[in-house]
Design an enzyme around this catalytic site. Structure first.
Site, short mmCIF file in Angstrom:
data_model
loop_
_atom_site.label_atom_id
_atom_site.label_comp_id
_atom_site.label_asym_id
_atom_site.label_seq_id
_atom_site.Cartn_x
_atom_site.Cartn_y
_atom_site.Cartn_z
N ASN A 10 0.87 -1.18 0.00
CA ASN A 10 0.00 0.00 0.00
C ASN A 10 0.91 1.22 0.00
O ASN A 10 1.54 1.52 1.02
CB ASN A 10 -0.88 -0.03 1.26
CG ASN A 10 -1.64 1.27 1.45
OD1 ASN A 10 -1.79 2.07 0.52
ND2 ASN A 10 -2.11 1.50 2.68
N TRP A 11 0.94 1.89 -1.15
CA TRP A 11 1.85 3.04 -1.24
C TRP A 11 1.31 4.29 -0.54
O TRP A 11 2.01 5.30 -0.46
CB TRP A 11 2.11 3.38 -2.72
CG TRP A 11 3.06 2.45 -3.41
CD1 TRP A 11 3.68 1.37 -2.89
CD2 TRP A 11 3.50 2.55 -4.77
NE1 TRP A 11 4.49 0.78 -3.84
CE2 TRP A 11 4.39 1.49 -5.00
CE3 TRP A 11 3.23 3.44 -5.82
CZ2 TRP A 11 5.01 1.29 -6.24
CZ3 TRP A 11 3.83 3.24 -7.05
CH2 TRP A 11 4.72 2.18 -7.25
N LYS A 12 0.07 4.27 -0.12
CA LYS A 12 -0.57 5.46 0.46
C LYS A 12 -0.40 6.65 -0.51
O LYS A 12 -0.47 6.45 -1.71
CB LYS A 12 0.00 5.77 1.84
CG LYS A 12 0.08 4.53 2.72
CD LYS A 12 0.33 4.84 4.16
CE LYS A 12 0.64 3.56 4.89
NZ LYS A 12 0.34 3.64 6.30
N HIS A 96 -9.33 0.97 5.27
CA HIS A 96 -8.00 1.17 5.86
C HIS A 96 -8.14 2.09 7.06
O HIS A 96 -8.96 3.01 7.06
CB HIS A 96 -7.04 1.76 4.82
CG HIS A 96 -5.62 1.78 5.29
ND1 HIS A 96 -5.15 2.75 6.13
CD2 HIS A 96 -4.61 0.92 5.08
CE1 HIS A 96 -3.88 2.49 6.40
NE2 HIS A 96 -3.52 1.39 5.78
N GLU A 98 -6.51 4.54 8.02
CA GLU A 98 -6.39 5.98 7.74
C GLU A 98 -7.70 6.52 7.16
O GLU A 98 -8.06 7.68 7.39
CB GLU A 98 -5.19 6.23 6.81
CG GLU A 98 -3.88 6.08 7.58
CD GLU A 98 -2.72 5.52 6.79
OE1 GLU A 98 -2.73 5.57 5.55
OE2 GLU A 98 -1.77 5.01 7.44
N GLU A 167 -4.96 -5.02 10.79
CA GLU A 167 -3.96 -3.98 10.94
C GLU A 167 -4.21 -3.22 12.25
O GLU A 167 -5.02 -2.27 12.27
CB GLU A 167 -4.04 -3.00 9.77
CG GLU A 167 -3.81 -3.66 8.43
CD GLU A 167 -3.26 -2.67 7.42
OE1 GLU A 167 -2.16 -2.92 6.90
OE2 GLU A 167 -3.90 -1.64 7.17
N GLY A 173 2.66 2.30 10.56
CA GLY A 173 3.56 3.43 10.35
C GLY A 173 4.36 3.81 11.59
O GLY A 173 5.00 4.86 11.61
N SER A 212 3.76 -2.09 10.15
CA SER A 212 5.23 -2.07 10.31
C SER A 212 5.91 -3.38 9.91
O SER A 212 6.89 -3.79 10.53
CB SER A 212 5.60 -1.68 11.75
OG SER A 212 5.16 -0.36 12.01
C1 PEP Z 1 -0.53 0.12 5.78
O1 PEP Z 1 -0.46 1.16 5.18
O2 PEP Z 1 -1.51 -0.62 5.59
C2 PEP Z 1 0.55 -0.26 6.70
C3 PEP Z 1 0.48 -1.38 7.33
O3 PEP Z 1 1.60 0.63 6.84
P1 PEP Z 1 3.06 0.34 7.48
O4 PEP Z 1 3.54 -0.96 6.90
O5 PEP Z 1 3.89 1.50 7.06
O6 PEP Z 1 2.88 0.23 8.95
#
Ligand code: PEP
Length: 256
Positions: A10-12, A96, A98, A167, A173, A212
């Site tokens: 997931n590049w966000k 997600h 976010e 998640e 993050g 992470s």
């Molecule tokens: C995500 O964006 O779904 C995620 C898990 O981010 P990160 O790996 O940076 O924690």
């Protein structure tokens, strides 16, 4: 179970179309021999055409990070599942954390999006996860159960086109992943709920872990029996790191 592990990125809100092409130039040769795991990258909407074109003929699938539930209309700034499908997306990430916590998306809205994306033939990765406050109040399982039941309401017969990403919000993050055995406990619980929703299809759903994930912890996480893949944010932005995670998945796929 039988499905391949799913290693998803997931590049966000990162990378331009030009940077997308550069990324795949570097990434594709690193993973071109891997065919025993499924690899998915979800770039920003604007990068999807470049990503689809550059990965044509490879094993990499492209998905989106969000969509709206209507097919078209006066919804300024939104993108529909019809458009994603036409652009070459195979998957869409929905719910997600976010989207839930920065943009205020409710389980009800997410559910409408899930239904609409499935109707258009997209596969869905539905994200669920508790905040730190919820975990510390002992609410992890309650929150996960309601996100699952509300998010999947009405699509219980289509679970074969859904994957779940667990998640924990506090692990996204932050650089601090959940302990593999703690994630495993939640994954087991998720399979239990999925089984209650549709016992015929639950076994084919992949429950991914996200939060992470990096090359240094991917093996311990992916070795857990109920973790069927990973959703990777930060580490998917670097071709080398993401390729390493894909290769760890490929190595474990031989034994899982
Ligand atoms: C995500 O964006 O779904 C995620 C898990 O981010 P990160 O790996 O940076 O924690």
């Amino acid at each position: 179970m039988g499905e391949k592990l799913l290693i998803a990125g997931n590049w966000k809100m990162h990378k331009t179309p030009t940077e997308t092409v550069e990324y795949f130039k570097e990434f594709l040769p690193l993973v071109n021999e891997v065919n025993n795991v499924e690899v998915l990258i979800c770039p920003p909407f604007i990068d999807i055409p470049a990503a689809v074109k550059t990965t044509e003929g490879s094993n990499i699938q492209i998905g989106a990070q969000n969509c709206y539930f209507e097919k078209e209309g006066a919804f300024t700034g939104e993108i529909s599942p019809v458009m994603l499908k036409a652009a070459g997306c195979k998957y869409v990430i929905l719910g997600h954390s976010e989207r839930r916590h920065i943009f205020g998306e409710s389980n009800e809205l997410i559910n409408k999006k899930v239904i609409s994306a499935l109707e258009e033939g997209l596969k869905v990765i539905l994200c669920v996860g508790e905040t730190l406050e919820e975990r510390e109040s002992g609410l992890t399982f309650t929150v996960i159960e309601s996100q699952l039941r509300l998010g999947l309401s009405g699509v219980e017969n289509f679970l074969d086109r859904i994957e779940i990403a667990y998640e924990p919000v506090w692990a996204i993050g932050t650089g601090v992943a959940a302990k593999p055995e703690d994630a495993e406990e939640v994954h087991k619980f998720i399979y239990q709920i999925l089984n209650e929703l549709n016992s015929n299809q639950a076994g084919n759903i992949r429950v991914l872990y996200g939060g992470s994930v990096k090359p240094s912890n991917a093996e311990a996480i992916l070795s857990q029996p109920h973790i069927k893949g990973v959703l990777v944010g930060g580490a998917s932005l670097k071709p080398n790191d993401f390729a390493q995670i894909v290769k760890i998945g490929a190595k474990l796929a031989e034994v899982k």
